[in-house]
Motif scaffolding. Sequence first.
Motif, PDB file in Angstrom:
ATOM      1  N   PRO A 343      38.423  29.355  23.482  1.00 46.26           N
ATOM      2  CA  PRO A 343      37.874  29.093  24.820  1.00 46.26           C
ATOM      3  C   PRO A 343      38.848  28.308  25.690  1.00 46.26           C
ATOM      4  N   ASP A 344      38.958  28.719  26.961  1.00 48.72           N
ATOM      5  CA  ASP A 344      39.839  28.052  27.924  1.00 48.72           C
ATOM      6  C   ASP A 344      38.994  27.113  28.773  1.00 48.72           C
ATOM      7  N   ARG A 345      39.207  25.812  28.619  1.00 48.21           N
ATOM      8  CA  ARG A 345      38.384  24.825  29.325  1.00 48.21           C
ATOM      9  C   ARG A 345      38.729  24.733  30.807  1.00 48.21           C
ATOM     10  N   GLY A 346      39.868  25.286  31.212  1.00 48.37           N
ATOM     11  CA  GLY A 346      40.242  25.283  32.625  1.00 48.37           C
ATOM     12  C   GLY A 346      40.587  23.889  33.124  1.00 48.37           C
ATOM     13  N   THR A 347      40.766  23.785  34.425  1.00 49.03           N
ATOM     14  CA  THR A 347      41.218  22.534  35.022  1.00 49.03           C
ATOM     15  C   THR A 347      40.122  21.841  35.823  1.00 49.03           C
ATOM     16  N   ARG A 348      38.991  22.524  36.037  1.00 48.96           N
ATOM     17  CA  ARG A 348      37.934  21.957  36.859  1.00 48.96           C
ATOM     18  C   ARG A 348      36.643  21.878  36.054  1.00 48.96           C
ATOM     19  N   THR A 349      35.901  20.777  36.208  1.00 51.29           N
ATOM     20  CA  THR A 349      34.594  20.624  35.565  1.00 51.29           C
ATOM     21  C   THR A 349      33.529  20.491  36.638  1.00 51.29           C
ATOM     22  N   ARG A 350      32.463  21.252  36.498  1.00 51.44           N
ATOM     23  CA  ARG A 350      31.298  21.131  37.385  1.00 51.44           C
ATOM     24  C   ARG A 350      30.086  20.777  36.529  1.00 51.44           C
ATOM     25  N   THR A 351      29.193  19.972  37.098  1.00 50.45           N
ATOM     26  CA  THR A 351      28.019  19.499  36.361  1.00 50.45           C
ATOM     27  C   THR A 351      26.743  20.005  37.017  1.00 50.45           C
ATOM     28  N   PHE A 352      25.819  20.494  36.199  1.00 46.37           N
ATOM     29  CA  PHE A 352      24.542  21.039  36.669  1.00 46.37           C
ATOM     30  C   PHE A 352      23.425  20.336  35.906  1.00 46.37           C
ATOM     31  N   ARG A 353      22.621  19.601  36.649  1.00 46.23           N
ATOM     32  CA  ARG A 353      21.515  18.849  36.047  1.00 46.23           C
ATOM     33  C   ARG A 353      20.236  19.661  36.234  1.00 46.23           C
ATOM     34  N   LEU A 354      19.643  20.041  35.110  1.00 39.94           N
ATOM     35  CA  LEU A 354      18.438  20.870  35.155  1.00 39.94           C
ATOM     36  C   LEU A 354      17.212  19.972  35.205  1.00 39.94           C
ATOM     37  N   GLY A 355      16.512  19.977  36.365  1.00 34.58           N
ATOM     38  CA  GLY A 355      15.263  19.238  36.499  1.00 34.58           C
ATOM     39  C   GLY A 355      14.092  20.115  36.109  1.00 34.58           C
ATOM     40  N   GLY A 356      12.887  19.740  36.542  1.00 41.03           N
ATOM     41  CA  GLY A 356      11.708  20.529  36.191  1.00 41.03           C
ATOM     42  C   GLY A 356      11.792  21.947  36.719  1.00 41.03           C
ATOM     43  N   SER A 357      12.118  22.092  38.004  1.00 43.43           N
ATOM     44  CA  SER A 357      12.322  23.430  38.568  1.00 43.43           C
ATOM     45  C   SER A 357      13.383  23.381  39.661  1.00 43.43           C
ATOM     46  N   ASN A 358      14.420  22.571  39.445  1.00 44.79           N
ATOM     47  CA  ASN A 358      15.535  22.506  40.398  1.00 44.79           C
ATOM     48  C   ASN A 358      16.832  22.292  39.642  1.00 44.79           C
ATOM     49  N   ILE A 359      17.937  22.455  40.336  1.00 45.78           N
ATOM     50  CA  ILE A 359      19.261  22.208  39.771  1.00 45.78           C
ATOM     51  C   ILE A 359      19.956  21.185  40.665  1.00 45.78           C
ATOM     52  N   ASN A 360      20.433  20.109  40.057  1.00 44.59           N
ATOM     53  CA  ASN A 360      21.068  19.009  40.790  1.00 44.59           C
ATOM     54  C   ASN A 360      20.157  18.476  41.898  1.00 44.59           C
ATOM     55  N   GLY A 361      18.840  18.483  41.608  1.00 50.58           N
ATOM     56  CA  GLY A 361      17.874  17.909  42.537  1.00 50.58           C
ATOM     57  C   GLY A 361      17.553  18.761  43.746  1.00 50.58           C
ATOM     58  N   ARG A 362      18.061  20.000  43.780  1.00 53.76           N
ATOM     59  CA  ARG A 362      17.845  20.852  44.955  1.00 53.76           C
ATOM     60  C   ARG A 362      17.206  22.170  44.549  1.00 53.76           C
ATOM     61  N   ASP A 363      16.232  22.609  45.343  1.00 56.81           N
ATOM     62  CA  ASP A 363      15.650  23.935  45.168  1.00 56.81           C
ATOM     63  C   ASP A 363      16.568  24.980  45.782  1.00 56.81           C
ATOM     64  N   MET A 364      16.410  26.206  45.337  1.00 59.85           N
ATOM     65  CA  MET A 364      17.181  27.328  45.858  1.00 59.85           C
ATOM     66  C   MET A 364      17.014  27.472  47.378  1.00 59.85           C
ATOM     67  N   ASP A 365      18.126  27.685  48.072  1.00 63.78           N
ATOM     68  CA  ASP A 365      18.139  27.966  49.510  1.00 63.78           C
ATOM     69  C   ASP A 365      19.004  29.209  49.693  1.00 63.78           C
TER      70      ASP A 365
END
Length: 485
Positions: A343-365
């Motif tokens: 696996p290639d870990r690449g140079t950039r890391t992004r974080t996604f926090r899974l809430g009850g029904s949102n991601i990173n505290g935001r609903d889909m727009d």
Amino acid sequence: MRRRGFLALTGLVGLALAGCAGSQGNANTLAFRNPLRIPPLLDPEPGPDGVKRYPLRLVEGRTELRPGKPARTWGINGGHLGPTLRARRGDRLAMTVTNTLGEASTLHWHGMRLPAVMDGGPHQMIEPGAVWSPEWTVDQPAATTWYHPHPHGRTGLHVYRGLAGMFILDDEKGGDGTGLPSAYGEDDIPLILQDRKFERNGELDEGFGGTFGPLGDDILINGTYDPHFRVTTTRVRFRVLNGSSARVYTIGFSDEREFHVVANDAGLLERPVAVRRFRISPGERFEIVAAFEAGEEVLLKSHGGDTGADVEEGDYDLLKLAAAPQLRPSAPLPARLTPLAPPDRGTRTRTFRLGGSNINGRDMDMARIDEVVPAGARETWEVDNVTFSHNFHIHDAVFRVLDIDGERPPEHLRGPKDTVYVPGRTKVRLAVEFGRHTDPGTPYMYHCHILRHEDKGMMGQFVIVPPGSEDTTPRRLPVAGHGHH
């Protein structure tokens, strides 16, 4: 520690959620009266222009999902579910999707690497009476993918009514070059697992409330209730797709026999991996090979109570496998399947926090671009689930699971994937490889594939752009989607 601690604390919560869903399992209640339905294969010859054309119609139907009790269903080219589509790497495909339903829908090619405008997500809506005609060239390894609708807020209902099918990709020569069982419907068997709840009159119970939506105790395989399959070869390959809305299955045999996982969602493992059970969440696919002896009978099951998680309680009998008195010999299982680079870990890391029904505290727009990714990027995505069971699917990407709560995944989870189960209070890190089709104005999705969560807004959007243009790419779309008239 936090995983074990969370389960200890929330065992009662999981049981409460299970109780709300009324899910106790179906063990020892089936007679296995019905032969397993094998979906018809749609693998057209190329036309004079070299293009393979697939006519697909979304239709309303009446289907006896329970014997003698017709139900209102939806299907593709038939009343319930769709044909198994098949193509080879390098094929030029042209789909003609006609919507004869009473409402708009889409068809998303789950696991396919293709331009965003062809992806079939919520921005490619097909209005009633309209036709959508995406075209692309298959450019990815042999794999078991699938297709299903993706209308924002309605995906769960559309899949539950029956809009889904398998999509098998072969390598350039056909098959996958391994010598694994490959005769469709004979020793290479699709298994689309879907739980359902029924009203007393046989109609589908479409109650989509609660934390996870409908969790039913009736398990259909390829739309077949109470199924059996007659084994005629010493080895059988099963392409297992979890097409359920929320239920997680822990698959194994009733006699705890060993079998081999040979492929994950997006393609082959490096070598066959011996297991007795594997866990599969909605949207995931595993290819397995099992050995049989003449005259024997065994059940394929989902084993409950393994983890105390909230969407996999209960013991389920899935499919009776009855071997013929004489079996045709199968080729031996190959020692190696395909080389896989680390696996290639690449140079950039992004974080996604899974809430009850949102991601990173935001609903889909639909008009918001959440992430901008340069074409061909390799990145590490950290998916941190701070609540109950979720999973995570990325469109037009393939990833490898780096670790689960800091530990390497089990060997059967180390192949190429596009969907991963993320149990409650668990962090998963993924090495993600993105595609090269650039389009700053048309997004791909990433989302929880528990469809109740996706429909409630647990989804985000990313665009793939030419490298170097990330900072100048607009983060808002001018319109929130469009239809095809």
